[in-house]
Design a protein around this motif. Structure first.
Motif, short mmCIF file in Angstrom:
data_model
loop_
_atom_site.label_atom_id
_atom_site.label_comp_id
_atom_site.label_asym_id
_atom_site.label_seq_id
_atom_site.Cartn_x
_atom_site.Cartn_y
_atom_site.Cartn_z
N LYS A 137 -3.18 0.30 6.43
CA LYS A 137 -4.43 -0.46 6.34
C LYS A 137 -4.92 -0.53 4.89
CE LYS A 137 -6.10 0.57 11.02
NZ LYS A 137 -7.12 1.31 11.82
N ILE A 140 -2.82 -3.15 3.17
CA ILE A 140 -3.25 -4.48 3.63
C ILE A 140 -4.55 -4.89 2.94
CG2 ILE A 140 -4.09 -5.79 5.62
CD1 ILE A 140 -2.11 -4.18 7.34
N GLN A 141 -5.47 -3.94 2.82
CA GLN A 141 -6.74 -4.22 2.15
C GLN A 141 -6.51 -4.59 0.68
OE1 GLN A 141 -9.65 -4.61 3.52
NE2 GLN A 141 -10.72 -4.97 1.58
N SER A 142 -5.60 -3.87 0.03
CA SER A 142 -5.27 -4.19 -1.37
C SER A 142 -4.67 -5.58 -1.49
CB SER A 142 -4.29 -3.15 -1.93
OG SER A 142 -4.88 -1.87 -1.97
N MET A 143 -3.87 -5.96 -0.50
CA MET A 143 -3.26 -7.29 -0.50
C MET A 143 -4.33 -8.37 -0.33
SD MET A 143 0.10 -6.41 1.83
CE MET A 143 0.50 -8.13 2.11
N LYS A 144 -5.31 -8.11 0.51
CA LYS A 144 -6.39 -9.09 0.72
C LYS A 144 -7.20 -9.28 -0.56
CE LYS A 144 -6.97 -8.41 5.71
NZ LYS A 144 -7.87 -7.91 6.78
N ILE A 145 -7.47 -8.18 -1.24
CA ILE A 145 -8.21 -8.25 -2.51
C ILE A 145 -7.40 -9.02 -3.54
CG2 ILE A 145 -9.12 -6.89 -4.43
CD1 ILE A 145 -9.78 -4.69 -2.37
N ARG A 146 -6.10 -8.73 -3.57
CA ARG A 146 -5.19 -9.41 -4.50
C ARG A 146 -5.15 -10.91 -4.22
NH1 ARG A 146 -1.86 -8.82 -9.19
NH2 ARG A 146 -0.18 -10.34 -8.99
N GLU A 147 -5.13 -11.29 -2.95
CA GLU A 147 -5.03 -12.71 -2.58
C GLU A 147 -6.25 -13.51 -3.02
OE1 GLU A 147 -4.38 -12.39 1.57
OE2 GLU A 147 -2.19 -12.33 1.41
N LYS A 148 -7.39 -12.85 -3.18
CA LYS A 148 -8.59 -13.56 -3.62
C LYS A 148 -8.50 -13.99 -5.08
CE LYS A 148 -11.76 -11.28 -0.38
NZ LYS A 148 -12.93 -10.37 -0.24
#
Length: 211
Positions: A137, A140-148
């Protein structure tokens, strides 16, 4: 089993892969063969606030003098293992083995079956599963931040993967031998599931690039 010597900075315990009682009383070398020893964390350690694993449920406490049919030190064992990384799966965080015997011994039954005598190591206890999936998790959270800000790339994922593959966590302690401060680098906790998840993610992105 017993407490480890003073070279280990944290309170830990030693577990024998092949039980001590499998060796003759006169076979001191067999009993203390380093290839047969692993360090275990102490029982009843709270990994998640408000949740702990009872001592009787800890892997070494459950194993006692029972034999397991694999060595956790063998690289071959990793080839049989996978993890459930789908965070919505009720079994999220579980270790899965393609070998039926190993699966039973590491604890393959469900939440209501942890007292099964065949479940020797209890590695799929709910607390351990929650600890493992929390690592996924976090990724995944780091990936979501990166995607922004930027696209999640294979190169970025490989950088994160290397952090889990290598010893990257600094750890300092005072040596009981001479009183000086010692520093070394350690592996991240629950790195197995992180390496498995990131490797799968990298493969998936690689296939997308080729298609």
């Amino acid at each position: 089993m017993g407490q480890t010597d003073s070279y280990v900075p944290e309170t830990s315990k030693i577990e024998h892969i092949i039980p001590q009682n499998a060796f003759a009383d006169t076979d001191a070398l067999g009993r203390m063969d380093y290839h047969n020893l692993v360090v275990c964390c102490p029982g009843s350690v709270k990994r998640i606030p408000g949740i702990s694993i009872e001592k009787s449920m800890h892997c070494d406490s459950r194993k006692k003098n029972r034999m397991i049919h694999f060595s956790p030190l063998s690289s071959d064992i990793e080839k049989t293992l996978s993890y459930i990384t789908n965070t919505k799966d009720p079994r999220a965080g579980a270790i899965i083995s393609s070998d039926e015997t190993i699966m039973t011994e590491i604890g393959g039954c469900g939440d209501k079956c942890y007292n099964s005598n065949d479940n020797i190591l209890n590695l799929n206890h709910p607390t351990l599963r929650e600890s493992r999936i929390s690592v996924v998790k976090g990724i995944i959270q780091s990936m979501k931040i990166r995607e922004k800000k930027n696209k999640v790339t294979i190169e970025w994922l490989e950088k994160i993967l290397r952090q889990y593959e290598n010893k990257t966590i600094p750890y300092s302690y005072v040596s009981p031998l001479d009183g000086t401060q010692k520093t070394y680098e350690a592996y991240m906790e629950f790195r197995g599931i992180a390496i498995y998840y990131l490797t799968k993610k990298i493969r998936s992105l690689s296939k997308q690039k080729l298609s």
